[in-house]
Scaffold this motif. Structure first.
Motif, mmCIF file in Angstrom:
data_model
loop_
_atom_site.group_PDB
_atom_site.id
_atom_site.type_symbol
_atom_site.label_atom_id
_atom_site.label_comp_id
_atom_site.label_asym_id
_atom_site.label_seq_id
_atom_site.Cartn_x
_atom_site.Cartn_y
_atom_site.Cartn_z
ATOM 1 N N GLU A 28 50.494 32.452 49.923
ATOM 2 C CA GLU A 28 51.496 32.809 48.917
ATOM 3 C C GLU A 28 51.051 34.006 48.076
ATOM 4 O O GLU A 28 51.871 34.810 47.649
ATOM 5 N N TYR A 29 49.751 34.139 47.857
ATOM 6 C CA TYR A 29 49.247 35.202 46.995
ATOM 7 C C TYR A 29 48.747 36.421 47.768
ATOM 8 O O TYR A 29 48.211 37.350 47.178
ATOM 9 N N GLN A 30 48.913 36.428 49.072
ATOM 10 C CA GLN A 30 48.432 37.540 49.886
ATOM 11 C C GLN A 30 49.116 38.835 49.437
ATOM 12 O O GLN A 30 50.325 38.932 49.377
ATOM 13 N N GLY A 31 48.310 39.814 49.077
ATOM 14 C CA GLY A 31 48.829 41.104 48.657
ATOM 15 C C GLY A 31 49.269 41.180 47.210
ATOM 16 O O GLY A 31 49.713 42.231 46.756
ATOM 17 N N CYS A 32 49.158 40.099 46.450
ATOM 18 C CA CYS A 32 49.622 40.137 45.059
ATOM 19 C C CYS A 32 48.599 40.864 44.177
ATOM 20 O O CYS A 32 47.445 41.041 44.532
ATOM 21 N N SER A 33 49.057 41.273 43.010
ATOM 22 C CA SER A 33 48.213 42.072 42.125
ATOM 23 C C SER A 33 46.999 41.287 41.615
ATOM 24 O O SER A 33 45.946 41.882 41.368
ATOM 25 N N ALA A 34 47.108 39.972 41.488
ATOM 26 C CA ALA A 34 45.959 39.172 41.047
ATOM 27 C C ALA A 34 44.836 39.244 42.079
ATOM 28 O O ALA A 34 43.658 39.382 41.731
ATOM 29 N N LEU A 35 45.188 39.169 43.331
ATOM 30 C CA LEU A 35 44.189 39.243 44.404
ATOM 31 C C LEU A 35 43.565 40.631 44.480
ATOM 32 O O LEU A 35 42.364 40.777 44.685
ATOM 33 N N ARG A 36 44.384 41.660 44.282
ATOM 34 C CA ARG A 36 43.846 43.030 44.283
ATOM 35 C C ARG A 36 42.895 43.243 43.110
ATOM 36 O O ARG A 36 41.863 43.901 43.245
ATOM 37 N N THR A 37 43.230 42.676 41.951
ATOM 38 C CA THR A 37 42.358 42.790 40.779
ATOM 39 C C THR A 37 41.030 42.086 41.034
ATOM 40 O O THR A 37 39.963 42.612 40.714
ATOM 41 N N ALA A 59 33.770 40.622 33.008
ATOM 42 C CA ALA A 59 34.210 39.550 33.911
ATOM 43 C C ALA A 59 35.223 38.648 33.214
ATOM 44 O O ALA A 59 36.210 38.221 33.820
ATOM 45 N N ALA A 60 35.005 38.367 31.921
ATOM 46 C CA ALA A 60 35.936 37.520 31.171
ATOM 47 C C ALA A 60 37.286 38.213 30.999
ATOM 48 O O ALA A 60 38.342 37.577 31.127
ATOM 49 N N VAL A 61 37.267 39.514 30.732
ATOM 50 C CA VAL A 61 38.511 40.274 30.577
ATOM 51 C C VAL A 61 39.287 40.280 31.893
ATOM 52 O O VAL A 61 40.500 40.050 31.924
ATOM 53 N N VAL A 62 38.600 40.530 32.993
ATOM 54 C CA VAL A 62 39.248 40.562 34.308
ATOM 55 C C VAL A 62 39.768 39.172 34.669
ATOM 56 O O VAL A 62 40.862 39.033 35.223
ATOM 57 N N ALA A 63 39.028 38.123 34.354
ATOM 58 C CA ALA A 63 39.473 36.754 34.629
ATOM 59 C C ALA A 63 40.764 36.443 33.877
ATOM 60 O O ALA A 63 41.694 35.848 34.445
#
Length: 139
Positions: A28-37, A59-63
């Motif tokens: 479901e998340y393949q290619g989504c912006s969360a995965l790219r981030t 790491a906390a900011v990105v999480a």
């Protein structure tokens, strides 16, 4: 290296209640912006990006950013499903038009998607995809 960045990011994600494997292994998340981030933090493409990953709170900011992007993705999907279900209810009793669309050698997957959506909205009876270059959805 990348293993250390992955551990730091996974730890920060777990602290805020996001289980990394839930979105990393889901189609479901393949290619989504969360995965790219997530990927760009673990495998930065430039020296500047690599330097940013070594900052103490990065790491906390990105999480937190990934958590927001996951919520946004789910929200958009749920909104699409609500609207799609509503439109199916509205057109349930209407007949399909005797129109057959034939798409031959259209290269752009985006164009194919737009035409399929338009054909569904117009209640076309069928759409045929042919040619060696035409991308087709799995169903």
């Amino acid at each position: 290296g990348s293993g250390e960045r992955k551990e730091r990011l996974d730890y920060e994600l777990m602290k805020i209640g996001v289980i990394p494997n839930d979105f990393l292994e889901s189609s479901e998340y393949q290619g989504c912006s969360a995965l790219r981030t997530y990927s760009s933090f673990i495998l930065p493409k430039s020296e500047g990006a690599l330097a940013m990953t070594s900052q103490p709170r990065r790491a906390a900011v990105v999480a937190n950013n990934i958590a927001f992007l996951l919520k946004e993705h789910r929200s958009h999907r749920e909104e699409w499903l609500r609207n799609h279900d509503r439109s199916l209810e509205e057109t349930k009793d209407s007949e399909r038009k005797p129109i057959i669309l034939i798409m031959d050698n259209i290269r752009s997957a985006a164009n194919i998607g737009n035409i399929l959506r338009a054909a569904e909205a117009a209640r076309c009876s069928s759409v045929m995809l042919c040619g060696s270059m035409t991308p087709a959805p799995p169903n």
